[in-house]
Structures are given as structure tokens and as C-alpha cells.
Motif scaffolding. Sequence first.
Motif, PDB file in Angstrom:
ATOM      1  N   VAL A  59       0.914  -1.172  -0.010  1.00 25.83           N
ATOM      2  CA  VAL A  59      -0.063  -0.030   0.103  1.00 25.83           C
ATOM      3  C   VAL A  59       0.747   1.527  -0.044  1.00 25.83           C
ATOM      4  CG1 VAL A  59      -1.918   1.287   1.323  1.00 25.83           C
ATOM      5  CG2 VAL A  59      -1.937  -1.347   1.296  1.00 25.83           C
ATOM      6  N   LEU A  60       0.658   1.966  -0.884  1.00 25.60           N
ATOM      7  CA  LEU A  60       1.535   3.285  -1.155  1.00 25.60           C
ATOM      8  C   LEU A  60       0.537   4.499  -0.916  1.00 25.60           C
ATOM      9  CD1 LEU A  60       3.997   2.348  -3.939  1.00 25.60           C
ATOM     10  CD2 LEU A  60       4.295   2.146  -1.486  1.00 25.60           C
ATOM     11  N   ASP A  61       0.948   5.492   0.038  1.00 15.56           N
ATOM     12  CA  ASP A  61       0.132   6.457   0.265  1.00 15.56           C
ATOM     13  C   ASP A  61      -1.367   6.119   0.493  1.00 15.56           C
ATOM     14  OD1 ASP A  61       2.096   8.319   0.600  1.00 15.56           O
ATOM     15  OD2 ASP A  61       2.201   8.860  -1.649  1.00 15.56           O
ATOM     16  N   VAL A 123      12.997   2.046  -0.799  1.00 21.88           N
ATOM     17  CA  VAL A 123      12.244   1.473   0.432  1.00 21.88           C
ATOM     18  C   VAL A 123      11.207   0.494  -0.282  1.00 21.88           C
ATOM     19  CG1 VAL A 123      10.701   1.992   2.410  1.00 21.88           C
ATOM     20  CG2 VAL A 123      12.488   3.365   1.775  1.00 21.88           C
ATOM     21  N   VAL A 124      10.417   0.647  -1.275  1.00 23.09           N
ATOM     22  CA  VAL A 124       9.239  -0.102  -1.638  1.00 23.09           C
ATOM     23  C   VAL A 124      10.296  -1.403  -2.079  1.00 23.09           C
ATOM     24  CG1 VAL A 124       7.706  -0.709  -3.498  1.00 23.09           C
ATOM     25  CG2 VAL A 124       7.860   1.719  -2.631  1.00 23.09           C
ATOM     26  N   VAL A 125      11.154  -1.292  -2.659  1.00 28.54           N
ATOM     27  CA  VAL A 125      11.872  -2.714  -3.140  1.00 28.54           C
ATOM     28  C   VAL A 125      12.272  -3.417  -1.872  1.00 28.54           C
ATOM     29  CG1 VAL A 125      14.004  -3.685  -4.539  1.00 28.54           C
ATOM     30  CG2 VAL A 125      12.773  -1.800  -5.339  1.00 28.54           C
ATOM     31  N   GLY A 174       1.190  12.430  -7.481  1.00 30.96           N
ATOM     32  CA  GLY A 174       2.262  12.231  -6.883  1.00 30.96           C
ATOM     33  C   GLY A 174       3.389  11.949  -7.718  1.00 30.96           C
ATOM     34  N   PRO A 175       4.433  10.970  -7.106  1.00 30.75           N
ATOM     35  CA  PRO A 175       5.471  10.836  -7.843  1.00 30.75           C
ATOM     36  C   PRO A 175       5.481  10.303  -9.426  1.00 30.75           C
ATOM     37  CG  PRO A 175       5.309   9.083  -6.033  1.00 30.75           C
ATOM     38  CD  PRO A 175       4.141  10.191  -6.052  1.00 30.75           C
ATOM     39  N   ALA A 176       4.264   9.434  -9.486  1.00 26.42           N
ATOM     40  CA  ALA A 176       4.092   8.808 -10.890  1.00 26.42           C
ATOM     41  C   ALA A 176       3.190   9.776 -11.809  1.00 26.42           C
ATOM     42  CB  ALA A 176       3.149   7.726 -10.555  1.00 26.42           C
ATOM     43  N   GLU A 177       2.888  11.069 -11.508  1.00 21.63           N
ATOM     44  CA  GLU A 177       2.198  11.826 -12.570  1.00 21.63           C
ATOM     45  C   GLU A 177       3.112  12.234 -13.789  1.00 21.63           C
ATOM     46  OE1 GLU A 177       0.880  15.256 -10.146  1.00 21.63           O
ATOM     47  OE2 GLU A 177      -0.135  16.128 -11.732  1.00 21.63           O
ATOM     48  N   VAL A 178       4.458  12.317 -13.647  1.00 18.77           N
ATOM     49  CA  VAL A 178       5.253  12.575 -14.711  1.00 18.77           C
ATOM     50  C   VAL A 178       5.143  11.583 -15.833  1.00 18.77           C
ATOM     51  CG1 VAL A 178       6.649  14.500 -13.642  1.00 18.77           C
ATOM     52  CG2 VAL A 178       7.294  12.028 -13.278  1.00 18.77           C
ATOM     53  N   LEU A 179       4.590  10.209 -15.210  1.00 19.01           N
ATOM     54  CA  LEU A 179       4.962   8.988 -16.014  1.00 19.01           C
ATOM     55  C   LEU A 179       3.840   8.827 -17.087  1.00 19.01           C
ATOM     56  CD1 LEU A 179       6.272   6.519 -13.594  1.00 19.01           C
ATOM     57  CD2 LEU A 179       7.715   7.923 -14.771  1.00 19.01           C
TER      58      LEU A 179
END
Length: 288
Positions: A59-61, A123-125, A174-179
Motif C-alpha cells: 500500500v503506497l500513500d 524502500v518499496v523494493v 504524486g511521484p508517478a504523475e510525470v510518467l
Amino acid sequence: MTRKLPTFLSENENGLWMTEDERENLKIDYRIKEIIFEEKSPIQHVMILDSYSFGRMLVLDGIVQTTSIDGHIYNETISHVPLNIHPNPKKVLIIGGGDCGVAKEVCQYSSVQQIDVVEIDQVVVEACRKYLPEVSGGLSDPRVRFIFEDGVNYAQNSPAIYDVIIVDSSDPIGPAEVLIEKNFYRSLFNALKEDGLMVCQSQSPIFHGEAMEQIFARIDDIFPKTKMFTAVVPTYPGGLWSFTLGSKKYTAPNSVRIRELDTLYINEQLLESCFALPEFMIKQLSFR
Ligand code: SAM
């Protein structure tokens, strides 16, 4: 004594619950047995929870990314479809994919010599390798190289060396918006060899139709060949989930190699049929 919980966890007489807030319009509750891991990384709030219905979940955020019960459906679809379209994949780039489930699937191909995983959050890995082995498979294959960096930066600076690129990103918040930016897809095009191809998850056709259409349109503007395929992933809102393929040359799956794989979801029939879209999705994409 009451314990301090993040906002998406709560306790009542039935136990501990996680509430996934699906962009403010829909809430999905999971009954939780145990918090296995929790850390606020510099990027996001990372948790591994043990749930009653889906086993262990990353679970992320506050958003479920993958689970030990249904993670294979997503990971096998996003990996084996492109790897059975490209006739001879040797170098594979995975952007995101910190749960290692996609890398685990790519490791099944003897033709693949190099698997670069560009994940923004170490940290996820580490958490998934330790606490989610059903998904990550432990991952000790020497062909896998982890690069802890923003996928956009990495793609921008990469030479044209990859046969297949798999964008296994979180939702575009969040961090994936740019993807999901057009410039990012252009960088992926430039990082692929002259017959290379890329795939990404392109959200729910039911709840994120606009985002799905936007992702498809941006990829279609850059790549000469674009196709969409689907799978049903129970923990993703709406179940039905879309994936977009952008290719310089190949689009037809070759179902011969898939017979040699060890899979729980994908097989020869699904490799062909996942490209058959329901009528409402064809209408959604018909502006192309
Ligand atoms: N299968 C999942 C889904 O569809 O929700 C995605 C799983 S995977 C855990 C997504 C990963 O993308 C996360 O570990 C996250 O840290 C990573 N990520 C998000 N933004 C990124 C970026 N800009 N560059 C590289 N990795 C990124």
C-alpha cells in the motif's frame, strides 16, 4: 491504549480496516489482520499489510498497488504480452515496478540478458523483497539491475538500447504523475531500438476513462503502432484494467513461447483475446 494510525487505517469492533479513497468519489474498505511493515520514505508512505481477503498487500500513500492473491494477473499481463510480441527481447527496461513482480516474470525468458529496474523509491523494493515474496519471488537473478532514480530522468538520458520497456507505475498522482507526460513517452521511444516496443498500465476504463484516452492518444501520437489490451484485476477500482502498447514495428502476439512459461493467469488464449475490447472502450478510443 489506542495506537496512532495513518488516516487511511481505522479500528472498530470488527477489527482493523484500511480505506482506499479512490479520488474522493469511492471508498473501498479492506479488513486487515496485521500491519507487517510501515515506513515513511522520502517519496511516500510505504506499508505492507496482511488482509483477510487479499493476503499481503503493498500500500503506497493509502492506495493498494499489488497483493499476494491477485498480483499475478497484473504482473503477468503487463510482462508476457510485450515479451511475446517482440520476437527476440534481450534488453528490458522496467520503470517503477518496485514490488519486483514484473521483473520476476521477465526473468523467465532465456533470451533476456539485461533487466534494468528504474524505481524512484528504494524502500518499496526492500520491503517487497522481505515481506512480499509471493509477488517479488525474492529476486536474486544476476540479470536484474536496480537503479534508484526518477524514471523520467533515466529515460531522457538513455541511449536507444532497449527492446522492450514496461512502465509499471502507480496511479498518475504524486511521484508517478510525470510518467504519463507526452515528453516521457517520447523519451521512451528514443530509448528503444528501431524495432522496440513499450507498454504501460493505462488505468480503469470505467472510472478513469479520460486518463485512459489521454494516455492512449499521447502514445499514439508518438509511436507508429498503438494497441490497447485489458485484464481484470480485483483490487483495482472497477476490476477491468487497461494497458497500452506503443510499438515501432511488431504488434502481433506469438503464442508459441508462452507455452513454456510458468504462469497462473496468462496462456495462449488470453494472449490473443486480451486485445478484444468491449464496445464501450472501442467507442472511447474511436476518436483515434
Ligand atoms: N502494479 C501497480 C499498479 O498498477 O498500481 C504498480 C506497482 S509498482 C509498486 C509502482 C511503483 O512506481 C512504485 O513502487 C513507485 O515508487 C514507482 N514510481 C512512482 N513514480 C515513479 C517515478 N517517477 N519513477 C520511477 N518509479 C516511480
